[in-house]
Scaffold this motif. Sequence first.
Motif, short mmCIF file in Angstrom:
data_model
loop_
_atom_site.label_atom_id
_atom_site.label_comp_id
_atom_site.label_asym_id
_atom_site.label_seq_id
_atom_site.Cartn_x
_atom_site.Cartn_y
_atom_site.Cartn_z
N VAL A 43 39.99 -50.75 -4.58
CA VAL A 43 38.71 -51.17 -5.14
C VAL A 43 37.66 -50.12 -4.77
O VAL A 43 37.75 -49.48 -3.71
CB VAL A 43 38.29 -52.57 -4.61
CG1 VAL A 43 37.97 -52.53 -3.13
CG2 VAL A 43 37.11 -53.13 -5.39
N ILE A 44 36.67 -49.94 -5.63
CA ILE A 44 35.59 -48.99 -5.39
C ILE A 44 34.32 -49.78 -5.05
O ILE A 44 33.91 -50.65 -5.83
CB ILE A 44 35.31 -48.11 -6.62
CG1 ILE A 44 36.55 -47.28 -6.98
CG2 ILE A 44 34.11 -47.20 -6.38
CD1 ILE A 44 36.38 -46.47 -8.27
N LEU A 45 33.71 -49.48 -3.92
CA LEU A 45 32.41 -50.07 -3.62
C LEU A 45 31.37 -49.41 -4.51
O LEU A 45 31.20 -48.19 -4.48
CB LEU A 45 32.04 -49.86 -2.14
CG LEU A 45 32.74 -50.76 -1.13
CD1 LEU A 45 32.22 -50.48 0.26
CD2 LEU A 45 32.54 -52.23 -1.46
N PHE A 46 30.67 -50.22 -5.30
CA PHE A 46 29.70 -49.68 -6.25
C PHE A 46 28.42 -50.48 -6.19
O PHE A 46 28.40 -51.67 -6.50
CB PHE A 46 30.26 -49.71 -7.67
CG PHE A 46 29.37 -49.06 -8.68
CD1 PHE A 46 29.27 -47.67 -8.75
CD2 PHE A 46 28.61 -49.81 -9.55
CE1 PHE A 46 28.44 -47.06 -9.67
CE2 PHE A 46 27.77 -49.22 -10.48
CZ PHE A 46 27.69 -47.84 -10.54
N SER A 47 27.33 -49.80 -5.78
CA SER A 47 26.05 -50.48 -5.61
C SER A 47 25.01 -50.04 -6.64
O SER A 47 23.96 -50.67 -6.76
CB SER A 47 25.50 -50.19 -4.21
OG SER A 47 25.23 -48.80 -4.07
N GLY A 48 25.28 -48.94 -7.34
CA GLY A 48 24.26 -48.36 -8.21
C GLY A 48 23.46 -47.31 -7.49
O GLY A 48 22.51 -46.76 -8.05
N GLY A 49 23.82 -47.00 -6.23
CA GLY A 49 23.21 -45.90 -5.49
C GLY A 49 23.86 -44.59 -5.88
O GLY A 49 24.96 -44.57 -6.44
N LYS A 50 23.21 -43.46 -5.58
CA LYS A 50 23.66 -42.16 -6.09
C LYS A 50 25.06 -41.79 -5.65
O LYS A 50 25.84 -41.21 -6.42
CB LYS A 50 22.67 -41.06 -5.71
CG LYS A 50 22.65 -40.71 -4.23
CD LYS A 50 21.66 -39.62 -3.93
CE LYS A 50 21.77 -39.17 -2.48
NZ LYS A 50 21.76 -40.28 -1.49
N ASP A 51 25.44 -42.11 -4.38
CA ASP A 51 26.76 -41.73 -3.91
C ASP A 51 27.85 -42.52 -4.62
O ASP A 51 28.89 -41.98 -4.99
CB ASP A 51 26.87 -41.92 -2.39
CG ASP A 51 25.93 -40.99 -1.63
OD1 ASP A 51 25.89 -39.80 -1.96
OD2 ASP A 51 25.23 -41.46 -0.72
#
Length: 312
Positions: A43-51
Motif C-alpha cells: 500500500v502507498i501512504l498518500f496524503s496529497g503532500g508533495k513527497d
Amino acid sequence: MTTTAAALTEGTDSPYALSHLDALESEAVHIFREVAGEFERPVILFSGGKDSIVMLHLALKAFAPAAVPFTLLHVDTGHNFPEVIEYRDRVVAEHGLRLHVASVQEYIDRGVLKERPDGTRNPLQTVPLTEAIQRHRFDAVFGGGRRDEEKARAKERVFSLRDEFSQWDPRRQRPELWQLYNGRHAPGEHVRVFPLSNWTELDVWQYIAREEIELPQIYFAHEREVFQRAGMWLTAGDWGGPKQGETTEKRLIRYRTVGDMSCTGAVDSDATTLDAVIAEIAASRLTERGATRADDKMSEAAMEDRKREGYF
C-alpha cells in the motif's frame, strides 16, 4: 521544462550518462518493482503532500501502461488543509485508484484516543495507521520519508522492518549493499519502504519541475490569515488556534511541508513559481521539518520515539 530543470542535464560528457535526477528516479522505480515482486499486499501512504505526490508519480511510471498494482492509504487527522484534501480526492479519481482513509476523528469519537491539550493530532496517527495495516493485512507500506528530513529518518533503511506491533527497532536494520533489498518478514510483521530515502528536498522540487507535476497551491506563495505561535506562522482553525492573546494577520506565505494544521508552520515567501521555490530552498540552511513542524520540536528524540511506537 523550466530553466532550472533543464540545467540538470548539462555538463554530462556522454549522451548515455544519467543526470542525478534520472539516477534517483531509476532507483525509486526499481524499488517499486521489487516490492511488487516480493510482497502480496503493498500500500502507498498518500496524503496529497508533495513527497507522496512524487511517490505516486514514480509508481505510475514504474508500471505504465498498466495500472498501479497498489492501493492508497491516508491517515486523516481531521485537521488537514482543505486544499490538500481536495487535491488528494481529485488525483485518486483521475487515476482510478482505491483509497483507504483511517480517521483520527473516528477514534476520538469512539473514545479510543483523546485530544491533546495543544490540539495537535499528528502524534495520534499511530493507532489508526497501525490498525489499518493490521486490518487490511498490508505487508509492505510505502512512505515518502527522506533521510535529509530528520535525524531518526536518517537511520532508516529503504526496507525497514516492523514487528507484529508495527514497532521499529534500529538494531534490526538490515544491510542493503548493491541495492539488494531483503523483504523477509514473519507473519504479522511488515516492511516500511522508502523509495525517496536518498532524495533531498531540493531533489524533490527539481524533479517536480522537470516532470511538470501539479501540486496543491498551498506550496506556493499566497496571502493567508495566520497567527504566530512558538516562532511559526499557523493557520487558524477548529483545532484550537488562535488562543487568547494571539491575533491573526494576512501575510504572504507558503508551506514547505504539509501535515496537521495545528503543527505545520508556514514561511514568509514570495515564491509563486517552481523556479522561485527551487532558488529559495537552495539558499535555505534549515530543513523543512526543522523549520516548520512543531511536533518535531518537542524533544531531540521526538520523531524516533514515535517511530518506535509505529509512526512513520
